[in-house]
Design an enzyme around this catalytic site. Structure first.
Site, PDB file in Angstrom:
ATOM      1  N   ASP A 158      -1.222  -4.261  -5.622  1.00  0.00           N
ATOM      2  CA  ASP A 158      -0.488  -3.366  -6.518  1.00  0.00           C
ATOM      3  C   ASP A 158       0.981  -3.754  -6.338  1.00  0.00           C
ATOM      4  O   ASP A 158       1.702  -3.164  -5.536  1.00  0.00           O
ATOM      5  CB  ASP A 158      -0.752  -1.922  -6.087  1.00  0.00           C
ATOM      6  CG  ASP A 158      -0.165  -0.911  -7.047  1.00  0.00           C
ATOM      7  OD1 ASP A 158      -0.071  -1.208  -8.241  1.00  0.00           O
ATOM      8  OD2 ASP A 158       0.196   0.196  -6.587  1.00  0.00           O
ATOM      9  N   ALA A 164       0.775  -1.246   0.000  1.00  0.00           N
ATOM     10  CA  ALA A 164       0.000   0.000   0.000  1.00  0.00           C
ATOM     11  C   ALA A 164       0.805   1.293   0.000  1.00  0.00           C
ATOM     12  O   ALA A 164       0.270   2.331  -0.364  1.00  0.00           O
ATOM     13  CB  ALA A 164      -0.951   0.000   1.198  1.00  0.00           C
ATOM     14  N   ALA A 165       2.066   1.280   0.433  1.00  0.00           N
ATOM     15  CA  ALA A 165       2.797   2.557   0.550  1.00  0.00           C
ATOM     16  C   ALA A 165       3.147   3.105  -0.826  1.00  0.00           C
ATOM     17  O   ALA A 165       3.444   2.325  -1.729  1.00  0.00           O
ATOM     18  CB  ALA A 165       4.074   2.346   1.354  1.00  0.00           C
ATOM     19  N   CYS A 214       3.008  -1.503 -12.553  1.00  0.00           N
ATOM     20  CA  CYS A 214       3.380  -0.403 -13.445  1.00  0.00           C
ATOM     21  C   CYS A 214       4.492  -0.907 -14.361  1.00  0.00           C
ATOM     22  O   CYS A 214       5.449  -0.194 -14.631  1.00  0.00           O
ATOM     23  CB  CYS A 214       3.752   0.853 -12.675  1.00  0.00           C
ATOM     24  SG  CYS A 214       4.979   0.570 -11.422  1.00  0.00           S
ATOM     25  N   ARG A 254       8.496   2.661   4.948  1.00  0.00           N
ATOM     26  CA  ARG A 254       7.417   2.971   3.999  1.00  0.00           C
ATOM     27  C   ARG A 254       6.045   2.844   4.693  1.00  0.00           C
ATOM     28  O   ARG A 254       5.108   3.543   4.353  1.00  0.00           O
ATOM     29  CB  ARG A 254       7.503   2.067   2.768  1.00  0.00           C
ATOM     30  CG  ARG A 254       8.695   2.426   1.875  1.00  0.00           C
ATOM     31  CD  ARG A 254       8.812   1.561   0.647  1.00  0.00           C
ATOM     32  NE  ARG A 254       7.681   1.618  -0.262  1.00  0.00           N
ATOM     33  CZ  ARG A 254       7.451   2.580  -1.143  1.00  0.00           C
ATOM     34  NH1 ARG A 254       8.277   3.602  -1.233  1.00  0.00           N
ATOM     35  NH2 ARG A 254       6.405   2.530  -1.928  1.00  0.00           N
ATOM     36  N   GLU A 262       1.819  -2.410   4.477  1.00  0.00           N
ATOM     37  CA  GLU A 262       3.100  -2.225   3.780  1.00  0.00           C
ATOM     38  C   GLU A 262       4.162  -3.004   4.535  1.00  0.00           C
ATOM     39  O   GLU A 262       4.304  -2.851   5.744  1.00  0.00           O
ATOM     40  CB  GLU A 262       3.449  -0.729   3.726  1.00  0.00           C
ATOM     41  CG  GLU A 262       4.860  -0.422   3.288  1.00  0.00           C
ATOM     42  CD  GLU A 262       5.227  -0.962   1.904  1.00  0.00           C
ATOM     43  OE1 GLU A 262       4.421  -0.852   0.954  1.00  0.00           O
ATOM     44  OE2 GLU A 262       6.349  -1.505   1.780  1.00  0.00           O
ATOM     45  N   GLY A 278       0.421   5.082  -0.474  1.00  0.00           N
ATOM     46  CA  GLY A 278      -0.987   5.225  -0.078  1.00  0.00           C
ATOM     47  C   GLY A 278      -1.927   5.721  -1.167  1.00  0.00           C
ATOM     48  O   GLY A 278      -3.077   6.026  -0.876  1.00  0.00           O
ATOM     49  N   GLY A 279      -1.451   5.785  -2.400  1.00  0.00           N
ATOM     50  CA  GLY A 279      -2.309   6.270  -3.494  1.00  0.00           C
ATOM     51  C   GLY A 279      -3.560   5.424  -3.667  1.00  0.00           C
ATOM     52  O   GLY A 279      -4.685   5.936  -3.695  1.00  0.00           O
ATOM     53  N   LYS A 280      -3.368   4.095  -3.745  1.00  0.00           N
ATOM     54  CA  LYS A 280      -4.540   3.218  -3.951  1.00  0.00           C
ATOM     55  C   LYS A 280      -5.365   3.150  -2.672  1.00  0.00           C
ATOM     56  O   LYS A 280      -6.586   3.073  -2.729  1.00  0.00           O
ATOM     57  CB  LYS A 280      -4.123   1.796  -4.358  1.00  0.00           C
ATOM     58  CG  LYS A 280      -3.064   1.716  -5.451  1.00  0.00           C
ATOM     59  CD  LYS A 280      -3.607   1.800  -6.823  1.00  0.00           C
ATOM     60  CE  LYS A 280      -2.543   1.693  -7.905  1.00  0.00           C
ATOM     61  NZ  LYS A 280      -1.245   2.356  -7.693  1.00  0.00           N
TER      62      LYS A 280
HETATM   63  N1  SAM Z   1      -0.035   0.857  -3.923  1.00  0.00           N
HETATM   64  C1  SAM Z   1       0.936   1.928  -3.713  1.00  0.00           C
HETATM   65  C2  SAM Z   1       0.306   3.246  -4.078  1.00  0.00           C
HETATM   66  O1  SAM Z   1      -0.624   3.272  -4.894  1.00  0.00           O
HETATM   67  O2  SAM Z   1       0.694   4.276  -3.490  1.00  0.00           O
HETATM   68  C3  SAM Z   1       2.211   1.665  -4.485  1.00  0.00           C
HETATM   69  C4  SAM Z   1       2.766   0.318  -4.183  1.00  0.00           C
HETATM   70  S1  SAM Z   1       4.290  -0.066  -4.952  1.00  0.00           S
HETATM   71  C5  SAM Z   1       3.832  -0.374  -6.573  1.00  0.00           C
HETATM   72  C6  SAM Z   1       4.613  -1.665  -4.311  1.00  0.00           C
HETATM   73  C7  SAM Z   1       4.834  -1.749  -2.825  1.00  0.00           C
HETATM   74  O3  SAM Z   1       5.120  -3.114  -2.504  1.00  0.00           O
HETATM   75  C8  SAM Z   1       5.991  -0.919  -2.303  1.00  0.00           C
HETATM   76  O4  SAM Z   1       5.546  -0.069  -1.285  1.00  0.00           O
HETATM   77  C9  SAM Z   1       6.957  -1.948  -1.759  1.00  0.00           C
HETATM   78  O5  SAM Z   1       7.626  -1.520  -0.591  1.00  0.00           O
HETATM   79  C10 SAM Z   1       6.081  -3.137  -1.466  1.00  0.00           C
HETATM   80  N2  SAM Z   1       6.821  -4.422  -1.491  1.00  0.00           N
HETATM   81  C11 SAM Z   1       8.105  -4.646  -1.842  1.00  0.00           C
HETATM   82  N3  SAM Z   1       8.406  -5.950  -1.699  1.00  0.00           N
HETATM   83  C12 SAM Z   1       7.313  -6.556  -1.252  1.00  0.00           C
HETATM   84  C13 SAM Z   1       6.997  -7.886  -0.885  1.00  0.00           C
HETATM   85  N4  SAM Z   1       7.886  -8.862  -0.985  1.00  0.00           N
HETATM   86  N5  SAM Z   1       5.754  -8.151  -0.445  1.00  0.00           N
HETATM   87  C14 SAM Z   1       4.838  -7.175  -0.358  1.00  0.00           C
HETATM   88  N6  SAM Z   1       5.069  -5.890  -0.694  1.00  0.00           N
HETATM   89  C15 SAM Z   1       6.284  -5.585  -1.132  1.00  0.00           C
END
Ligand code: SAM
Length: 466
Positions: free
Chosen positions: A188, A121-122, A241, A149, A144, A124-126
C-alpha cells in the site's frame, strides 16, 4: 475545500470512469464518510457486534458492500470517548480500502498456513484487515519504515489483539534478505494522495506533478526492493490512494516489464460501481475507486502472481530460549488454550507465539528490526507474572482471570489512568472491563487500586459530565 489542482484534473481526462463534472461536484460537496471494520475475533457473537454498532449509532449502520465486517456510520461519533474503541472492538477505516478483502480472498487459499507481508503498514488499517482474514496458523509481518509510525502501528496491532503478527521497522530493501519467504505481499505504497483530497483538503496544497513523478519512482523502488522476498506462486497486492496514472496503471506496466509477474483480474459486482482500468502497454487490470461513483475515497488496487523466482534459500536454524515445562505451568492460568502456543523468553519478557511464528522468529530476528512479536505476556518473576498490557488486549487471555466490569464513566476514568473509583472484592491482578471487553490491568490492593493502563495510550481529553 481549496480548489483541486487544475493539472490534476486535466491529467485525469480520458481515464476510465473519470467524469470531470461529477468529480468536481463531489469534492465541492465535501461530504464526510465514516466507516469502520469490526474485530470479529473479539466480538464473537452477532449480538455483541450489534451492541457495539448500536452504541456507535442508535439510528443504524449500513454495510460496506465489498466487506464482510465493514459498516458505514451516519455520523462520526467521538471515538476517543468510546471504551469499545480502546478495547480494539473495531478499526476506523476508509471504506474503499476494505476492498483488500476481495483482493486477498479472490487470489489466495486462506485455509492454508501463509506468510504474509504488509510492507507499508502504518497506521495498520490493511494489517488488521489482513490479520482478520488469514488463518490462526498463518503469520503476518506488518512493517513500517518510519520509526514513530512503526510505534503507532505496534499500538494498533496490540489493540487488535492477535498473536500471529510481528511488527517490524525496516526499510523495504531489508526484505531482500528473506528471498522467496512470503506467500502474499501487500504494498500500500506512499503516494501523492489525491484520492484523499475530499476527506483531507490540506493534502491539496502538497500536490504537484513533480511530486507525482517522485512518488512513481519511489513506488518502483519499493516494489523492486520487496519482490525478491515473494515466493514463486505468491501474490502481490499493490494499492495507492492516488488517481494519477503514473502511480497506478503505469506501475502495473512497469511491473510486467521488469518482473516475472502475471496480472490477476478480480471479479466485481456491478452494484459496487468500481471501475476496471487496463494499462496502456501490457493490458494489466487494476481497479479505480472514484468518490463520485461509490461511497468511499479515491483508491487504486491491482494483483499479480509471481511466475518463477530464484530458488528459495534454505535458512539456518537458530537457537532461542523457550520456557521450560515448569515455567509454562506458572503462565498457563493466564492463557486460554495455553497448549496452542510456544513461550519465548526475550530479555525479561515472555512472548506468546503461535507455532509458525515460534518456528520463524529466529530468522526474522536475524534479518529484521522487530518492534513487537506475538503477544507479550509480561515479566515472569520468581513468584508471579507481572502481566503486560498486550496480554489484556490480546485474544489469548484467559476468561478465568478476575475481572471488574466498569460503567462508562468508570471506564473513561480508567482510560485516563485515574482511579476508576471502584472497590471490588477481588484481590491482586484483575482485568478492567467495559461491557465484557478488556481495557487493561489493575492491581487491587486492600485499600486502593493501582491503574496499569499504559501512560502513552491514556485519554488526555477532558471528560465532560464526570
Ligand atoms: N497501509 C496503511 C494502512 O492501511 O493503514 C497505510 C500506508 S500509507 C498509504 C504508506 C506508508 O508507507 C506510510 O506509513 C509511510 O510512512 C510509508 N512509507 C513512506 N516512505 C516509504 C518508503 N520509502 N518505503 C516504504 N514505506 C514508506
Amino acid at each position: 475545500m481549496s480548489s483541486l489542482p487544475i493539472e490534476l484534473i486535466n491529467s485525469l481526462e480520458g481515464l476510465p470512469g473519470f467524469d470531470r463534472e461529477s468529480f468536481l461536484r463531489v469534492h465541492a460537496a465535501a461530504e464526510k464518510i465514516t466507516s469502520l471494520r469490526l474485530n470479529t475475533q473479539k466480538l464473537i457473537t452477532p449480538e455483541k457486534q450489534a451492541q457495539v454498532l448500536h452504541a456507535l449509532s442508535a439510528s443504524g449502520t449500513t454495510n460496506v458492500p465489498w466487506s464482510s465486517t465493514g459498516y458505514y456510520l451516519p455520523q462520526r461519533p467521538s471515538f476517543t470517548m468510546d471504551p469499545f474503541f480502546h478495547a480494539g472492538a473495531y478499526y476506523v477505516q476508509e471504506a474503499s480500502s476494505m476492498f483488500v478483502e476481495q483482493a486477498l480472498r479472490q487470489t489466495t487459499d486462506l485455509t492454508k498456513s501463509l506468510r504474509v507481508l504488509d510492507l507499508c503498514a502504518a497506521p495498520g488499517g490493511k494489517s488488521t484487515l489482513l490479520q482478520s482474514l488469514i488463518s490462526e496458523d498463518s503469520l503476518l509481518v506488518a512493517n513500517e519504515v518510519i520509526k514513530p509510525r512503526a510505534a503507532l502501528l505496534a499500538d494498533n496491532i496490540t489493540k487488535w489483539g492477535s498473536a500471529n503478527v510481528v511488527v517490524t521497522n525496516n526499510d523495504p530493501r531489508d526484505f531482500a534478505k528473506l528471498p522467496g519467504y512470503f506467500d502474499v505481499m501487500m504494498i500500500d505504497a506512499p503516494c501523492s494522495g489525491s484520492g484523499l483530497f475530499r476527506r483531507d483538503p490540506e493534502l491539496v496544497t502538497e500536490w504537484s506533478p513533480e511530486n507525482v513523478a517522485l512518488c512513481s519512482q519511489r513506488q518502483q523502488r519499493i516494489l523492486a526492493d520487496a519482490l525478491p522476498s515473494l515466493k514463486e506462486g505468491g501474490v502481490v497486492i499493490y494499492s495507492t490512494c492516488s488517481f494519477s496514472r503514473a502511480e497506478d496503471e503505469d506501475i502495473l506496466d512497469w511491473l510486467s516489464d521488469h518482473f516475472e509477474l502475471e496480472n490477476v483480474p478480480l471479479m466485481l459486482n456491478s452494484d459496487w460501481h468500481i471501475v476496471t482500468a487496463v494499462s496502456a502497454k501490457r493490458n494489466c487490470t487494476g481497479y479505480r475507486f472514484y468518490p463520485d461513483q461509490l461511497k468511499g475515497e479515491g483508491f487504486f488496487i491491482a494483483c499479480f502472481r509471481k511466475r518463477s523466482t530464484e530458488q528459495a534459500r534454505r535458512f539456518k536454524e537458530q537457537k532461542n530460549t523457550f520456557l521450560s515445562a515448569k515455567e509454562k505451568v506458572k503462565l498457563s492460568p493466564w492463557i486460554s488454550s495455553p497448549e496452542k502456543y510456544e513461550y519465548l523468553l526475550h530479555q525479561d519478557d515472555v512472548l506468546i507465539l503461535p507455532p509458525i511464528l515460534a518456528g520463524d522468529i529466529a530468522l526474522l530476528q536475524q534479518q529484521l528490526y522487530i518492534r513487537k512479536a506475538g503477544i507479550k505476556a509480561g515479566q515472569l518473576g520468581p513468584k508471579e507474572l507481572i502481566p503486560d498490557h498486550q496480554l489484556a488486549a490480546g485474544t489469548v487471555v484467559s476468561a478465568n482471570i478476575p475481572a471488574v466490569n466498569l460503567s462508562l464513566s468508570e471506564a473513561l476514568l480508567y482510560l485516563r489512568k485515574e482511579d476508576p473509583g471502584v472497590r471490588p472484592d477481588v484481590k491482586g491482578w484483575a482485568l478492567m472491563r467495559y461491557e465484557d471487553m478488556n481495557l487493561g490491568w489493575a492491581k487491587i490492593l486492600p485499600n486502593r487500586i493501582n491503574n496499569y493502563y499504559p501512560k502513552e495510550l491514556r485519554i488526555l481529553k477532558e471528560i465532560s459530565g464526570l
